[in-house]
Design an enzyme around this catalytic site. Structure first.
Site, PDB file in Angstrom:
ATOM      1  N   CYS A  86      -4.396  12.664  13.530  1.00 52.46           N
ATOM      2  CA  CYS A  86      -5.001  11.341  13.397  1.00 52.46           C
ATOM      3  C   CYS A  86      -4.709  10.577  14.676  1.00 52.46           C
ATOM      4  O   CYS A  86      -4.005  11.073  15.557  1.00 52.46           O
ATOM      5  CB  CYS A  86      -4.492  10.611  12.174  1.00 52.46           C
ATOM      6  SG  CYS A  86      -2.790  10.133  12.291  1.00 52.46           S
TER       7      CYS A  86
ATOM      8  N   ASP B 185       5.443   0.831  11.790  1.00 48.89           N
ATOM      9  CA  ASP B 185       4.231   0.155  11.324  1.00 48.89           C
ATOM     10  C   ASP B 185       4.170  -1.308  11.770  1.00 48.89           C
ATOM     11  O   ASP B 185       3.177  -1.986  11.500  1.00 48.89           O
ATOM     12  CB  ASP B 185       4.127   0.234   9.793  1.00 48.89           C
ATOM     13  CG  ASP B 185       3.671   1.613   9.334  1.00 48.89           C
ATOM     14  OD1 ASP B 185       3.335   2.445  10.191  1.00 48.89           O
ATOM     15  OD2 ASP B 185       3.654   1.856   8.115  1.00 48.89           O
TER      16      ASP B 185
ATOM     17  N   ARG C 211      -8.241  -0.533   5.275  1.00 50.52           N
ATOM     18  CA  ARG C 211      -7.396   0.473   4.619  1.00 50.52           C
ATOM     19  C   ARG C 211      -6.075  -0.147   4.172  1.00 50.52           C
ATOM     20  O   ARG C 211      -5.456   0.347   3.235  1.00 50.52           O
ATOM     21  CB  ARG C 211      -7.098   1.630   5.583  1.00 50.52           C
ATOM     22  CG  ARG C 211      -8.296   2.509   5.860  1.00 50.52           C
ATOM     23  CD  ARG C 211      -7.884   3.726   6.683  1.00 50.52           C
ATOM     24  NE  ARG C 211      -6.619   4.224   6.196  1.00 50.52           N
ATOM     25  CZ  ARG C 211      -5.607   4.617   6.963  1.00 50.52           C
ATOM     26  NH1 ARG C 211      -5.719   4.597   8.262  1.00 50.52           N
ATOM     27  NH2 ARG C 211      -4.484   5.041   6.433  1.00 50.52           N
TER      28      ARG C 211
ATOM     29  N   LYS D  48       0.833  -1.208   0.000  1.00 54.48           N
ATOM     30  CA  LYS D  48       0.000   0.000   0.000  1.00 54.48           C
ATOM     31  C   LYS D  48       0.868   1.258   0.000  1.00 54.48           C
ATOM     32  O   LYS D  48       0.647   2.177  -0.783  1.00 54.48           O
ATOM     33  CB  LYS D  48      -0.898  -0.006   1.249  1.00 54.48           C
ATOM     34  CG  LYS D  48      -1.532   1.335   1.559  1.00 54.48           C
ATOM     35  CD  LYS D  48      -2.371   1.287   2.810  1.00 54.48           C
ATOM     36  CE  LYS D  48      -1.651   1.649   4.079  1.00 54.48           C
ATOM     37  NZ  LYS D  48      -1.300   3.073   4.244  1.00 54.48           N
ATOM     38  N   ASN D  49       1.863   1.289   0.886  1.00 57.91           N
ATOM     39  CA  ASN D  49       2.639   2.522   1.034  1.00 57.91           C
ATOM     40  C   ASN D  49       3.573   2.780  -0.149  1.00 57.91           C
ATOM     41  O   ASN D  49       4.107   3.877  -0.283  1.00 57.91           O
ATOM     42  CB  ASN D  49       3.458   2.498   2.335  1.00 57.91           C
ATOM     43  CG  ASN D  49       2.586   2.760   3.547  1.00 57.91           C
ATOM     44  OD1 ASN D  49       1.387   3.021   3.401  1.00 57.91           O
ATOM     45  ND2 ASN D  49       3.165   2.699   4.733  1.00 57.91           N
TER      46      ASN D  49
ATOM     47  N   ARG E 261       1.041  14.588  13.195  1.00 53.18           N
ATOM     48  CA  ARG E 261       1.453  14.348  11.807  1.00 53.18           C
ATOM     49  C   ARG E 261       1.301  15.556  10.874  1.00 53.18           C
ATOM     50  O   ARG E 261       0.534  15.531   9.912  1.00 53.18           O
ATOM     51  CB  ARG E 261       0.702  13.141  11.229  1.00 53.18           C
ATOM     52  CG  ARG E 261       1.004  11.892  11.973  1.00 53.18           C
ATOM     53  CD  ARG E 261       0.295  10.710  11.394  1.00 53.18           C
ATOM     54  NE  ARG E 261       0.978  10.117  10.263  1.00 53.18           N
ATOM     55  CZ  ARG E 261       0.524   9.054   9.624  1.00 53.18           C
ATOM     56  NH1 ARG E 261      -0.605   8.498   9.977  1.00 53.18           N
ATOM     57  NH2 ARG E 261       1.208   8.557   8.624  1.00 53.18           N
TER      58      ARG E 261
HETATM   59  C1  UD1 Z   1       4.653   7.078   6.309  1.00 52.55           C
HETATM   60  C2  UD1 Z   1       3.827   5.827   6.137  1.00 52.55           C
HETATM   61  C3  UD1 Z   1       3.332   5.337   7.494  1.00 52.55           C
HETATM   62  C4  UD1 Z   1       4.507   5.147   8.436  1.00 52.55           C
HETATM   63  C5  UD1 Z   1       5.363   6.400   8.496  1.00 52.55           C
HETATM   64  C6  UD1 Z   1       6.653   6.206   9.282  1.00 52.55           C
HETATM   65  C7  UD1 Z   1       2.835   6.106   3.942  1.00 52.55           C
HETATM   66  C8  UD1 Z   1       1.626   6.364   3.132  1.00 52.55           C
HETATM   67  N1  UD1 Z   1       2.695   6.147   5.278  1.00 52.55           N
HETATM   68  O1  UD1 Z   1       3.804   8.076   6.874  1.00 52.55           O
HETATM   69  O2  UD1 Z   1       2.653   4.088   7.294  1.00 52.55           O
HETATM   70  O3  UD1 Z   1       4.019   4.886   9.737  1.00 52.55           O
HETATM   71  O4  UD1 Z   1       5.752   6.810   7.164  1.00 52.55           O
HETATM   72  O5  UD1 Z   1       7.382   5.161   8.771  1.00 52.55           O
HETATM   73  O6  UD1 Z   1       3.897   5.829   3.412  1.00 52.55           O
HETATM   74  N2  UD1 Z   1       6.699  14.938  10.451  1.00 52.55           N
HETATM   75  C9  UD1 Z   1       6.709  16.280  10.731  1.00 52.55           C
HETATM   76  N3  UD1 Z   1       6.522  17.156   9.695  1.00 52.55           N
HETATM   77  C10 UD1 Z   1       6.348  16.749   8.412  1.00 52.55           C
HETATM   78  C11 UD1 Z   1       6.352  15.369   8.140  1.00 52.55           C
HETATM   79  C12 UD1 Z   1       6.523  14.482   9.187  1.00 52.55           C
HETATM   80  O7  UD1 Z   1       6.868  16.698  11.872  1.00 52.55           O
HETATM   81  O8  UD1 Z   1       6.198  17.594   7.517  1.00 52.55           O
HETATM   82  C13 UD1 Z   1       6.881  13.966  11.561  1.00 52.55           C
HETATM   83  C14 UD1 Z   1       5.641  13.106  11.786  1.00 52.55           C
HETATM   84  O9  UD1 Z   1       4.703  13.733  12.633  1.00 52.55           O
HETATM   85  C15 UD1 Z   1       6.253  11.872  12.419  1.00 52.55           C
HETATM   86  C16 UD1 Z   1       7.610  11.748  11.697  1.00 52.55           C
HETATM   87  O10 UD1 Z   1       7.882  13.048  11.164  1.00 52.55           O
HETATM   88  O11 UD1 Z   1       6.471  12.081  13.789  1.00 52.55           O
HETATM   89  C17 UD1 Z   1       7.654  10.744  10.578  1.00 52.55           C
HETATM   90  O12 UD1 Z   1       6.524  10.917   9.753  1.00 52.55           O
HETATM   91  P1  UD1 Z   1       6.501  10.559   8.201  1.00 52.55           P
HETATM   92  O13 UD1 Z   1       7.676   9.720   7.846  1.00 52.55           O
HETATM   93  O14 UD1 Z   1       6.287  11.804   7.429  1.00 52.55           O
HETATM   94  O15 UD1 Z   1       5.192   9.678   8.102  1.00 52.55           O
HETATM   95  P2  UD1 Z   1       4.263   9.596   6.864  1.00 52.55           P
HETATM   96  O16 UD1 Z   1       5.079   9.839   5.643  1.00 52.55           O
HETATM   97  O17 UD1 Z   1       3.035  10.402   7.084  1.00 52.55           O
END
Ligand code: UD1
Length: 419
Positions: free
Chosen positions: A117, A306, A398, A22-23, A122
């Site tokens: 969420c 995850d 999902r 999915k990711n 996030r």
């Molecule tokens: C992706 C995955 C999710 C997984 C996560 C971490 C997808 C669709 N989802 O989510 O399944 O759990 O990576 O491996 O691929 N952060 C910020 N600012 C930002 C972006 C992130 O502060 O602009 C923080 C987030 O709150 C979190 C950390 O960085 O604490 C990592 O998040 P991130 O790697 O961005 O997660 P996702 O990409 O949303």
């Protein structure tokens, strides 16, 4: 309301196929926005998150054609709405992956800002800062991110303060059609990022360094359509292996890639499992009793957040005390109280859960709170003696394709009830 009803206590045995990830599929689908021709996607899992993304692209004006079972073609050449409305982003935060591609292609984009969420705040501030470095003007109005780059985006040096997976993917996609060179530092090294870079390269993009923390992208004028292939779902793979282990069984997952799961496999070996791997399969056989092992979640190649909830479910029945530390998301322990309802002994201490293994879990009605937490409850359910009812299963749908069917093929007594 749908629920999953499990009669647990049977050791799971046998073999099950992994689905496409999915990711990985979500950013690949978003990348169709960049392509100057139809893109055919292979091994796309049937999941609600995937439909959310294809519906969003169709809403923007793309042609979405379902070719066969797990293959679809998307042609975005006629797309004309560079937007992602709240209704679509609120159900799936990864919808914000369209921001970079829309902005670089149309010179403007309006994408609803995702809210919080269950697992934490996030934000997407790092995505937005990076786009600003590339020349975008960004404002937030009425809950939407409004991004403008009337003269196109240009390259630049982007340092991510924190490793962000979808942030890296979003900016990587924007950089493919930006003018000049973009360098992403402290980039995510997740296999899904590499799958995206490989696929974009196959369509004509110039990218180097994916899989390391520095990715270099030379912008090109256009990328073409073509065929792209989704990697195996490493999280789904590990979830079925964990289902075998937590029940004292012996499960093989095929059509997968052991190289994607080094950290997980190292920990389960430490817990006493026998692990056998081939080019495209992994077999894990349970020991007499699993032993307690500590994990802390980290960006790839560390232990994936995850899989934290599923690993914790296994540790609930292991011999000894284990510590599970969550370093990526601030609130990713929603499964703890549900596992406690099933007889687990878990104390929370800030970002760490202290788990004293018990001999057996006891079945109970529990509630799914987010995608991976739900998987941990299904694991606890197949291990516990008696009937476990997991409600709010839309979370599971999902991210897990045909979960009851796959679990049943391993011998689990599990079915979906519609009330
Ligand atoms: C992706 C995955 C999710 C997984 C996560 C971490 C997808 C669709 N989802 O989510 O399944 O759990 O990576 O491996 O691929 N952060 C910020 N600012 C930002 C972006 C992130 O502060 O602009 C923080 C987030 O709150 C979190 C950390 O960085 O604490 C990592 O998040 P991130 O790697 O961005 O997660 P996702 O990409 O949303």
């Amino acid at each position: 309301m749908e629920s999953i009803v499990i009669q647990g206590g049977v050791p799971l045995q046998g073999s099950v196929e992994s689905s496409g990830a999915k990711n990985a599929a979500l950013p690949l689908l978003a990348a169709a926005i960049l392509a100057d021709g139809p893109v055919t996607f292979h091994r796309i899992p049937h999941l609600n998150d995937i439909s959310t993304m294809t519906n969003l692209l169709a809403w923007q004006g793309a042609d979405v054609i379902y070719d066969d079972k797990d293959c679809l073609t998307i042609d975005t050449r006629e797309a004309n709405k560079p937007e992602a409305p709240y209704e679509m982003v609120k159900t799936m935060r990864a919808s914000s992956l369209v921001l970079g591609p829309l902005l670089v292609r149309f010179g403007e984009a309006r994408v609803s800002l995702p809210g919080g969420c269950a697992i934490g705040a996030r934000p997407i501030d790092l995505h937005l800062k990076a786009l600003e470095v590339m020349g975008a003007e960004i404002s937030v109005e009425h809950g939407d991110v409004i991004a403008k780059a009337p003269n196109g985006l240009h390259g630049g040096r982007i340092f991510f303060d924190q490793v962000t997976v979808t942030g890296t993917e979003n900016i990587l996609m924007a950089a493919v059609l930006a003018k000049g060179e973009t360098v992403l530092e402290n980039a995510a090294r997740e296999p899904e990022v590499v799958n995206l870079a490989d696929s974009l390269r196959a369509l004509g993009a110039k990218i180097e360094g994916d899989g390391t923390d520095t990715i270099r992208i030379q912008g090109v004028e256009r990328i073409s359509g073509g065929d792209i292939f989704t990697i195996a779902d490493r999280i789904e793979t590990a979830t079925y292996l964990a289902a075998g282990l937590i029940t004292g069984g012996d499960v093989t997952v095929t059509k997968t890639d052991p190289k994607l799961l080094d950290a997980f496999l190292a920990r389960v070996k430490e817990a006493g499992a026998t692990v056998e791997v081939g080019d495209d399969f992994i077999r894990c056989a349970a020991p007499e009793r699993l032993q307690a092992v500590n994990i802390h979640t980290m960006p790839h190649p560390g232990f994936p957040t995850d899989l934290q909830a599923q690993f914790m479910a296994m540790m609930c029945v292991a011999e000894g005390t284990s510590l599970v530390s969550e370093t990526i998301f601030e609130n990713r322990f929603m499964h703890v109280q549900e596992l406690v309802r099933m007889g687990a002994d878990i104390q929370l201490d800030g970002h760490t859960a202290v788990i004293k293994g018990v001999k057996k879990l006891s079945a109970a009605p529990v509630m799914a709170t987010d995608l991976r937490a739900s998987a941990s409850l299904v694991l606890a359910g197949v291990a516990a003696e008696g009937e476990t009812v997991v409600s709010r299963v839309y979370h599971i749908d999902r991210g897990y394709e045909r979960i009851e069917e796959k679990m049943r093929s391993l011998g689990a007594n599990i079915e979906r009830h519609y009330i």
